[in-house]
Write an enzyme that holds these catalytic residues in place. Structure first.
Site, PDB file in Angstrom:
ATOM      1  CB  THR A 205     -51.781  47.028  29.112  1.00 31.58           C
ATOM      2  OG1 THR A 205     -51.043  45.931  29.755  1.00 31.58           O
ATOM      3  CG2 THR A 205     -50.385  48.217  28.552  1.00 31.58           C
ATOM      4  NE  ARG A 233     -46.770  37.138  29.394  1.00 32.89           N
ATOM      5  CZ  ARG A 233     -47.410  38.343  29.267  1.00 32.89           C
ATOM      6  NH1 ARG A 233     -47.448  39.582  29.655  1.00 32.89           N
ATOM      7  NH2 ARG A 233     -48.259  38.468  28.097  1.00 32.89           N
ATOM      8  CB  VAL A 234     -41.160  39.974  28.937  1.00 37.62           C
ATOM      9  CG1 VAL A 234     -41.290  41.286  27.999  1.00 37.62           C
ATOM     10  CG2 VAL A 234     -40.303  40.162  29.899  1.00 37.62           C
ATOM     11  N   GLY A 235     -44.302  40.372  28.199  1.00 34.61           N
ATOM     12  CA  GLY A 235     -45.648  40.603  27.319  1.00 34.61           C
ATOM     13  C   GLY A 235     -45.181  41.459  26.178  1.00 34.61           C
ATOM     14  CG  ASP A 236     -48.465  43.492  24.296  1.00 39.14           C
ATOM     15  OD1 ASP A 236     -48.525  42.979  25.295  1.00 39.14           O
ATOM     16  OD2 ASP A 236     -49.201  43.906  23.679  1.00 39.14           O
ATOM     17  CB  THR A 256     -54.510  46.687  26.162  1.00 37.15           C
ATOM     18  OG1 THR A 256     -54.760  46.026  27.221  1.00 37.15           O
ATOM     19  CG2 THR A 256     -55.890  46.540  25.231  1.00 37.15           C
ATOM     20  N   GLY A 257     -54.067  43.632  25.925  1.00 40.28           N
ATOM     21  CA  GLY A 257     -54.635  42.265  25.679  1.00 40.28           C
ATOM     22  C   GLY A 257     -53.763  41.260  25.910  1.00 40.28           C
ATOM     23  N   GLY A 259     -50.390  39.602  25.348  1.00 38.36           N
ATOM     24  CA  GLY A 259     -49.432  40.047  24.852  1.00 38.36           C
ATOM     25  C   GLY A 259     -48.629  39.052  23.774  1.00 38.36           C
TER      26      GLY A 259
HETATM   27  N1  ASP Z   1     -50.752  43.234  27.167  1.00 39.91           N
HETATM   28  C1  ASP Z   1     -50.477  43.022  28.610  1.00 39.91           C
HETATM   29  C2  ASP Z   1     -49.262  41.725  28.466  1.00 39.91           C
HETATM   30  O1  ASP Z   1     -49.602  40.956  27.927  1.00 39.91           O
HETATM   31  C3  ASP Z   1     -51.486  42.821  29.160  1.00 39.91           C
HETATM   32  C4  ASP Z   1     -52.393  43.771  29.130  1.00 39.91           C
HETATM   33  O2  ASP Z   1     -52.958  44.370  28.183  1.00 39.91           O
HETATM   34  O3  ASP Z   1     -53.176  44.135  30.341  1.00 39.91           O
HETATM   35  O4  ASP Z   1     -48.696  41.787  29.425  1.00 39.91           O
END
Ligand code: ASP
Length: 344
Positions: A205, A233-236, A256-257, A259
């Protein structure tokens, strides 16, 4: 009290006090403007933002321009060229926030090239903060955004075909420690994210926060989210307080990571609150990472989360669960990729 004496007292004091005052540049002049962004592909993103920051533009315009830049690229994890969900659809998440806590976001939006600009429109033109799915797309089209064709980029097509062979959702920990992914970098250029040849899930991200020449903070995040996620699905990333938070007194942070782990602790809000308490950006990020790891140590071994923060003085810092998170910095003094410290 002179500086040396103050630091000596700080070092002898309680761990919290010492931590708060281990800020290397407590006494340094303010660095502004400055922009920091996640990953090594933040370098060209910062360059775009810098064009605005260095000509006395606003942090808000700068972060939008930076995010738009990467949305135009073919990238595994941002924009319409990104990896799809398990139904083969590319769904994008983005948000933006300014120094007055104005914010806007879109989640699970399809076929729109610049979700960050739609997020900004949500912020500026509606009484709402977050629009999702078909409604977000409808809003975008009504506001002049083009509905792009529904096609996967070549790398995404390849990765999806590979993923379909097993159809297992297994996010991998992203390693981008400069030495890694040499082969991919040869093919994709120096700032390309590390693609995995076997199509395993990667994430990368783009989150960026900036301080402009008048001392205002803003931030933006844009992503296609975790590849091969469940549809919907929705992340952070588009969640204010999770993937991005800006407080013009305390600082700004992005993440990032995985979520889900960030959402559970309201990650970037937590980082900013730690900065408000006096912690350096790096310590604030570290404390948020510790919060995730403490909740489930065994699980934390298997995933990655990285936080990146910037305060009002232009001091920045990052921390990740695992090795491999890097971030990019651009100011008058620096134009570099730094390795983040990590806990495990
Ligand atoms: N944080 C993002 C998510 O969970 C993924 C990412 O950091 O690449 O959608």
């Amino acid at each position: 009290m002179n500086r040396r004496k103050f630091l000596r007292i700080g070092a002898l004091a309680s761990p919290v006090f010492a931590a708060k005052n281990s800020l290397a540049n407590n006494f340094n002049p303010i660095t502004k403007p400055i922009v920091v962004s996640t990953w090594a592909n933040g370098m060209p993103v910062n360059a775009e933002a810098w064009k605005i920051l260095s000509t006395n533009g606003t942090a808000l315009d700068a972060v939008e321009a930076g995010a738009m830049h990467i949305e135009n690229e073919i990238d595994c994890c941002v924009g319409l060229g990104g990896y799809p969900d398990r139904d083969g659809k590319v769904t994008l998440d983005s948000c933006i926030m300014d120094h007055k806590a104005n914010c806007g976001a879109v989640a699970c939006i399809e076929r729109i090239k610049h979700p960050v600009s739609v997020a900004r429109k949500v912020m500026e033109k509606t009484p709402h903060v977050l629009l999702v799915g078909a409604g977000a797309q409808q809003f975008a089209v009504e506001n002049g955004f083009t509905l792009e064709p529904e096609v996967l980029s070549e790398p995404a097509k390849k990765a999806y075909a590979e993923w379909l062979k097993k159809s297992e959702y297994k996010p991998v920990i992203n390693i981008e420690n400069m030495g890694a992914g040499k082969e991919q970098k040869k093919q994709n250029g120096p700032f390309a994210p590390a693609f995995f040849d076997d199509g395993t899930v990667n994430h990368d991200t783009m989150g960026l926060v900036a301080l402009d020449s008048v001392g205002n903070l803003s931030g933006a995040v844009t992503t296609s989210g975790m590849a091969f996620k469940l549809h919907g699905r929705v992340g952070d990333s588009p969640i204010i307080g999770a993937g991005l938070f800006v407080d013009n007194e305390a600082g700004a942070a992005t993440s990032t990571g995985t979520g889900e782990e960030v959402i559970r602790i309201c990650g970037t809000h937590l980082v900013v609150e730690f900065m408000r308490q006096g912690y350096s950006p790096e310590m604030a990020c570290k404390k948020a990472v510790e919060r995730i790891v403490k909740r489930d140590k065994a699980k934390a071994q298997t995933l990655q989360v990285g936080f990146l923060a910037l305060n009002k003085k232009g001091q920045y810092g990052a921390y990740a669960i695992q090795k491999g998170f890097v971030f990019s910095v651009k100011s008058e003094r620096e134009n570099v990729v730094h390795q983040s410290k990590f806990l495990i």
